[in-house]
Write an enzyme that holds these catalytic residues in place. Sequence first.
Site, PDB file in Angstrom:
ATOM      1  N   VAL A   1     -29.967  17.023 -12.532  1.00 54.63           N
ATOM      2  CA  VAL A   1     -29.958  18.392 -13.082  1.00 54.63           C
ATOM      3  C   VAL A   1     -28.572  18.703 -13.636  1.00 54.63           C
ATOM      4  CG1 VAL A   1     -30.396  20.833 -12.611  1.00 54.63           C
ATOM      5  CG2 VAL A   1     -31.642  19.091 -11.325  1.00 54.63           C
TER       6      VAL A   1
ATOM      7  N   LYS B   1     -36.400  19.950 -13.953  1.00 56.56           N
ATOM      8  CA  LYS B   1     -35.116  20.348 -13.349  1.00 56.56           C
ATOM      9  C   LYS B   1     -35.270  21.667 -12.592  1.00 56.56           C
ATOM     10  CE  LYS B   1     -32.516  17.810 -16.850  1.00 56.56           C
ATOM     11  NZ  LYS B   1     -31.986  17.844 -18.210  1.00 56.56           N
TER      12      LYS B   1
ATOM     13  N   GLY C   1     -25.431  13.090 -21.839  1.00 55.51           N
ATOM     14  CA  GLY C   1     -24.448  12.172 -22.419  1.00 55.51           C
ATOM     15  C   GLY C   1     -24.036  11.116 -21.411  1.00 55.51           C
TER      16      GLY C   1
HETATM   17  N1  HSE Z   1     -32.522  14.863 -22.174  1.00 54.97           N
HETATM   18  C1  HSE Z   1     -31.734  15.551 -21.206  1.00 54.97           C
HETATM   19  C2  HSE Z   1     -31.069  16.716 -21.898  1.00 54.97           C
HETATM   20  C3  HSE Z   1     -30.707  14.621 -20.628  1.00 54.97           C
HETATM   21  O1  HSE Z   1     -31.099  16.806 -23.123  1.00 54.97           O
HETATM   22  O2  HSE Z   1     -30.528  17.573 -21.220  1.00 54.97           O
HETATM   23  C4  HSE Z   1     -30.189  15.070 -19.307  1.00 54.97           C
HETATM   24  O3  HSE Z   1     -31.186  15.212 -18.361  1.00 54.97           O
END
Ligand code: HSE
Length: 443
Positions: free
Chosen positions: A134, A207, A308
């Site tokens: 998260v 999340k 990232g």
């Molecule tokens: N794809 C997710 C985002 C990566 O863009 O936040 C991190 O969980």
Amino acid sequence: MTRTIGVALLGLGNVGGGVVKLLEDNAAAIAARLGARFEVRAIAVREVDKAKRVVDVDRRLLTSDVDAAVRRDDIDIVCELIGGTTLARHAMLAAIAAGKHVVTANKALLAEHGAEVFGAAERAGVDVYYEAAVCGGVPVIRVLREGLASDRVESLHGIVNGTSNYILTEMARTRRPFADILRDAQALGYAEADPTLDISGGDAAHKLAILVNLCFSTTIDVAAIPTEGIDIVEPIDLDYADKWDYVIKPLVIARAHGDPATGPIEARVHPALIPASWLLADVGGAKNALYVQSYALGPSLYYGAGAGMLPTAMSVVSDMIEIGRNIFARVAGAPRPTRPRPVQPRAAMALGELRTRYYLRFGVHDQPGVLGRLMTILGAHHISIAQVVQDGRATGDEPVWVVVVTHEALESDVRAALSEIDTLDVVRQPARLIRISGEVSPA
Ligand code: HSE
């Protein structure tokens, strides 16, 4: 002699590559903090012979045999960075069964199979840490689990998906097409392998389920969280938001109602108009933030890189360090759960019971009396109007936009009014609804 902790990495994509890089780049600092060093002894990948990888690794470490990698005697910690819920679930349960501690960034797996994973870990006496699941690099799990352990969370508002925040920020800034901006987000390594999870709000719902569990000591069925993606936002909505001093952000929202220990939990995922003066309005690009309202501390804000390579890897490696400390303190796997226990079932508040403010956009024929008919129906459903505008004149078949901001209204009333309006002969497009959220920060 320096102590060594054996690590198996499952997956060598963006995050796995980041873990390898961070373990190398920060080796001295990590050794100083832990009094030990990590040694990556196996890396499970789908294609051992793949020509190009995110980082260079010793090819002898690579294997396509996940089961063998997690069972090795010289492995203490397994980092599950595969993603998804099929192979990852199998691998994580196999690692736990083999007595390995686990670090994961897999929000889908924990949101959908958390009870199974944590139950297995408790029985096997191993730790499962998941800071990277998260808000990427922002240590919100630690904040909720440790920093606020003595407090009681009343509500939270979060921007927890970097990709959708990046897309909305760039659309608002440049009005470039959605698809172009998504391509940039993918190239920057923010997006999931399947970016529809980012855009549809599915990643944020996973999340949110984890956050609800930590904040309100209850499990929530992720499939039952009302979820809308950023694809409901059109450039014209960004124009109106801007004109009226709002910003549109991809939010997750949770709030406890009624009795603090047993009352129903409101949880929802959707883009929202928020006041441009609220702290969350400044969270741009791929940044994430969590705005927590708690009984003792009051409002608090946690902000940083939510996606990232290195930010996410940082959370994974910090979890490895924490497990390393547990191992050396001989408390690894001791009854010290990383998520609340016992988990109490609490009812989910139905979306129809929500009271909030709404931005509504109607595409209608440009003819006398239309505005009056819309307002009459809204009024008949107890919806009070704060602002209304009808811009321009339509030519030919083009609709003209009537845009409304309401005072607080009940979602079931708003839905009933929109259903009635959508059947009118003067309506050219189904009504668009975006909820309004947030507070104006004190100066
Ligand atoms: N794809 C997710 C985002 C990566 O863009 O936040 C991190 O969980």
